[in-house]
Write an enzyme that holds these catalytic residues in place. Sequence first.
Site, PDB file in Angstrom:
ATOM      1  N   LYS B  12       0.925  -1.255   0.386  1.00  0.00           N
ATOM      2  CA  LYS B  12       0.010   0.154   0.143  1.00  0.00           C
ATOM      3  C   LYS B  12       0.986   1.049  -0.303  1.00  0.00           C
ATOM      4  O   LYS B  12       2.218   1.126   0.383  1.00  0.00           O
ATOM      5  CB  LYS B  12      -1.598   0.010   1.258  1.00  0.00           C
ATOM      6  CG  LYS B  12      -0.112   0.122   2.142  1.00  0.00           C
ATOM      7  CD  LYS B  12      -0.496   1.197   3.325  1.00  0.00           C
ATOM      8  CE  LYS B  12       0.424   2.516   3.747  1.00  0.00           C
ATOM      9  NZ  LYS B  12       1.254   1.924   4.764  1.00  0.00           N
ATOM     10  N   SER B 142       8.317 -11.810  -1.758  1.00  0.00           N
ATOM     11  CA  SER B 142       7.506 -10.627  -1.857  1.00  0.00           C
ATOM     12  C   SER B 142       8.511  -9.254  -2.639  1.00  0.00           C
ATOM     13  O   SER B 142       9.962  -9.423  -2.069  1.00  0.00           O
ATOM     14  CB  SER B 142       7.619  -9.676  -0.600  1.00  0.00           C
ATOM     15  OG  SER B 142       6.712  -8.565  -0.189  1.00  0.00           O
ATOM     16  N   GLY B 147       9.678  -2.650   6.240  1.00  0.00           N
ATOM     17  CA  GLY B 147      10.517  -1.652   6.894  1.00  0.00           C
ATOM     18  C   GLY B 147      10.306  -0.716   6.142  1.00  0.00           C
ATOM     19  O   GLY B 147      11.368   0.257   6.567  1.00  0.00           O
ATOM     20  N   ALA B 148       9.470  -0.699   4.975  1.00  0.00           N
ATOM     21  CA  ALA B 148       9.672   1.715   4.277  1.00  0.00           C
ATOM     22  C   ALA B 148       8.496   1.252   4.396  1.00  0.00           C
ATOM     23  O   ALA B 148       8.388   2.825   3.616  1.00  0.00           O
ATOM     24  CB  ALA B 148       9.916   0.539   3.033  1.00  0.00           C
ATOM     25  N   GLY B 149       7.348   0.712   5.213  1.00  0.00           N
ATOM     26  CA  GLY B 149       6.051   1.617   5.710  1.00  0.00           C
ATOM     27  C   GLY B 149       5.411   1.204   3.734  1.00  0.00           C
ATOM     28  O   GLY B 149       4.215   2.073   3.626  1.00  0.00           O
ATOM     29  N   LEU B 150       5.283   0.392   3.696  1.00  0.00           N
ATOM     30  CA  LEU B 150       4.158  -0.500   2.480  1.00  0.00           C
ATOM     31  C   LEU B 150       3.800  -1.269   2.751  1.00  0.00           C
ATOM     32  O   LEU B 150       3.053  -1.977   1.450  1.00  0.00           O
ATOM     33  CB  LEU B 150       5.416  -0.050   0.803  1.00  0.00           C
ATOM     34  CG  LEU B 150       6.512   1.397   0.599  1.00  0.00           C
ATOM     35  CD1 LEU B 150       7.652   0.314  -0.368  1.00  0.00           C
ATOM     36  CD2 LEU B 150       5.789   2.257   0.284  1.00  0.00           C
ATOM     37  N   GLY B 151       3.207  -2.030   3.867  1.00  0.00           N
ATOM     38  CA  GLY B 151       2.755  -2.825   4.309  1.00  0.00           C
ATOM     39  C   GLY B 151       3.426  -3.875   3.725  1.00  0.00           C
ATOM     40  O   GLY B 151       2.197  -4.806   3.224  1.00  0.00           O
ATOM     41  N   SER B 152       4.540  -4.942   3.682  1.00  0.00           N
ATOM     42  CA  SER B 152       4.742  -5.671   3.209  1.00  0.00           C
ATOM     43  C   SER B 152       4.596  -6.747   4.174  1.00  0.00           C
ATOM     44  O   SER B 152       4.130  -7.288   3.699  1.00  0.00           O
ATOM     45  CB  SER B 152       6.365  -5.361   3.954  1.00  0.00           C
ATOM     46  OG  SER B 152       7.269  -5.362   4.579  1.00  0.00           O
ATOM     47  N   SER B 153       4.481  -6.246   5.837  1.00  0.00           N
ATOM     48  CA  SER B 153       4.047  -7.102   6.514  1.00  0.00           C
ATOM     49  C   SER B 153       2.016  -7.295   6.272  1.00  0.00           C
ATOM     50  O   SER B 153       1.879  -8.975   6.418  1.00  0.00           O
ATOM     51  CB  SER B 153       3.938  -6.546   7.888  1.00  0.00           C
ATOM     52  OG  SER B 153       3.413  -5.844   8.626  1.00  0.00           O
ATOM     53  N   ASP B 220      -3.895  -0.668   6.210  1.00  0.00           N
ATOM     54  CA  ASP B 220      -1.577  -1.538   5.132  1.00  0.00           C
ATOM     55  C   ASP B 220      -3.490  -3.244   4.529  1.00  0.00           C
ATOM     56  O   ASP B 220      -3.091  -3.477   3.399  1.00  0.00           O
ATOM     57  CB  ASP B 220      -0.987  -2.273   5.852  1.00  0.00           C
ATOM     58  CG  ASP B 220      -0.401  -0.739   5.559  1.00  0.00           C
ATOM     59  OD1 ASP B 220      -1.114   0.596   5.820  1.00  0.00           O
ATOM     60  OD2 ASP B 220       0.266  -0.851   6.719  1.00  0.00           O
TER      61      ASP B 220
END
Lengths: 412, 412
Positions: B12, B142, B147-153, B220
């Site tokens: 996201k 992925s 940890g870049a604020g892109l909603g990976s988790s 997210d």
Amino acid sequence: MTTDIVVSAPGKVILHGEHSVVYGKVAVASSLNLRCFVHAAISKDGDVTLDLPDVNICRKWSVASLENNLLPRLELCHDSHGHPSPPTEKSLHRLKQFAEIDTEESESRHLAIISFLYLYCYIGQRSKEQSGLPPIHVRMISQLPVGAGLGSSAAFSVCLAAVLLQLTGQATPSVHPEEQGDSNSAKGAVWKWSLDDLLLINKWAFLGEKIIHGHPSGIDNSVSTLGGAIRFQNKQITTVEKMPSIKILLTNTNVPRSTKTLVAYVKNKHDKFPEVMGPVLQAMEGLAERSIKVYGHMFDRPDKWQGYSQLEELIDINQQLLNTIGVGHSSLDRVVKLTARQALHSKLTGAGGGGCAYTLLRPDTPDEKIQAACKDLEEAGFDCWVTNVGAVGVYYHSNPDSDASLPERLLE
Amino acid sequence: MTTDIVVSAPGKVILHGEHSVVYGKVAVASSLNLRCFVHAAISKDGDVTLDLPDVNICRKWSVASLENNLLPRLELCHDSHGHPSPPTEKSLHRLKQFAEIDTEESESRHLAIISFLYLYCYIGQRSKEQSGLPPIHVRMISQLPVGAGLGSSAAFSVCLAAVLLQLTGQATPSVHPEEQGDSNSAKGAVWKWSLDDLLLINKWAFLGEKIIHGHPSGIDNSVSTLGGAIRFQNKQITTVEKMPSIKILLTNTNVPRSTKTLVAYVKNKHDKFPEVMGPVLQAMEGLAERSIKVYGHMFDRPDKWQGYSQLEELIDINQQLLNTIGVGHSSLDRVVKLTARQALHSKLTGAGGGGCAYTLLRPDTPDEKIQAACKDLEEAGFDCWVTNVGAVGVYYHSNPDSDASLPERLLE
């Protein structure tokens, strides 16, 4: 009658609120202690001379010709309140004819001649000291760059009104205790006019401004006359009661800008995104109001440090808001960046898109930092001046021969 | 029971409204077509494997040990609506013990193991297909930086919830006509779940997010599940009904930032200058609302050009507003400048102070321009991806062997 008069009046900077003021929001403008100096003396040759060496103008007329060929042909009108009106179309035409200026001329330096002639005739014929127009020599030297939005023409009009009213006995200065905010005045005392006299000077100066600028806001002449700072909203000017003198670095990027184009650009953005630009302009108003409060605190309190920190933050925020509405310019970014190297804070002042910026200096900002900033700015092709805002308005230099604040060339 | 499942879910980006959302203003977040892929298969060795090669994690447990040593010791709670609750303190402790993870561990990649185990046990024991927990092999690859604020988790949690629910017969995808906004999907059709199933997936994914992130907003996982864009205000998430797929260039400056510190910085400014910052946040809300309108127009109309122009202006204004509140960074200025060379418009996304930025690309932006921008950005030490926002949410890759959109390593 005083026969040798030197007066000076400051320029102006908009501290906060440029552009938002167009939308009825509050702006704060302040005097800028780069001054216009006028030396007026009764001339020995009986002529009237207007000498503006800065703009390459020197004109001379005989009093007889002014009295016979110009004065009788002017319509000197006043409004219903008895306030003098700008020249009628017919008078303007005759003034230009008399001064041999093209009727379509719009350059300020030429319109300054018209402004002078009109004020001279109008004020002169009301003399309380003598009948007939006085033979005078008027010489102007200005520290203000012309056309940079720093109120150079208003400062000239204010000086002109002051010397003409004083020469003709219609306004007389007296000594005042030295005012805060005037680092350039002779130590110990300032010769100024009473508030009534100042308002009279301001009224005539506004008339001069109208001739040069068409539809001035009245900010420039008011600040130049009264000094300190003013709050401006919806054409209403009120004095900021508590304005400290604040040291600044003023920078002219020398990038020409068109106020009209920039105002139109902002209007277009406002029309397109009112839900965004409306609040942004509101933020600018909040910021201008807040700055006035901070100035008040700084004026009242000997401990000004907190005030300076707040002003620095407000300057940064205002600069970013001005970028947001699209009136920034790479040259202004440059000023911000170069002064930030010395941990100094800058914003544009006026229309933006180039033009001028000011940088806040704290009383304890080391000279080396200021010099380093100036060096960087000058290397970037900019002009800069260390001066102050919130300085005293128009004043009378009672002792010109020993007054070190006067430009050398003034008394030539 | 399906024995071989591949799903993917998008990351996201916050399009507009970062920071102002903390003050109850509207934000818009959208799916980002950098995807997380999960391949799940019934394992032949009867073990349960979690294989996360991107973050160097591969764990294996026997079903017997999970059934005997973990499941009976977990408190699997639900709230008064019957929704599953996050693990109790006691359960969390036992999960960490079982997985041999330090009780103080807070690193996402380790918490992802806990999240997996909890979801696996909780969803697994509700299976409609079999009794007992299924022996499965789960592998995740992925495209999203961690940890870049892109909603990976969140994308991982969504994929996990989807495969577990599908494997256990609790959610079943069916074929849908190809959706707009999914340039990566197999041509012709997308396999997706019904809205009810999606909401179920989202609920479990949110639980996974809670384990990894503590107090996630829910943005997210919602965006990753549903795709498109959502409007977020005061913890209320609503779908943006008409969200076109928009091509962007996503840049990671790789400058680490602390969201907490940046939020505190803005709060401090807001506390200090409410009369300025209040309207600035209001401007951000106006901008976010306006962007939603523009997306709607672009979705409806084949002629999108005017929409792109407006988005470009909104991106510029938003970036300046974010600078105004002090969350800009020299690396982000760099992104703006480098992309402006190609007449492209960029803004930061997320917390700012470094982190990521996105650059709008028009459908007709020439490839050379995009490549030139990427080259400049990479030379500046940034990572960048050409991708799109408004993409389809989680979906089932029905034909993994011939699906070119899948990462090569996924099916290893």
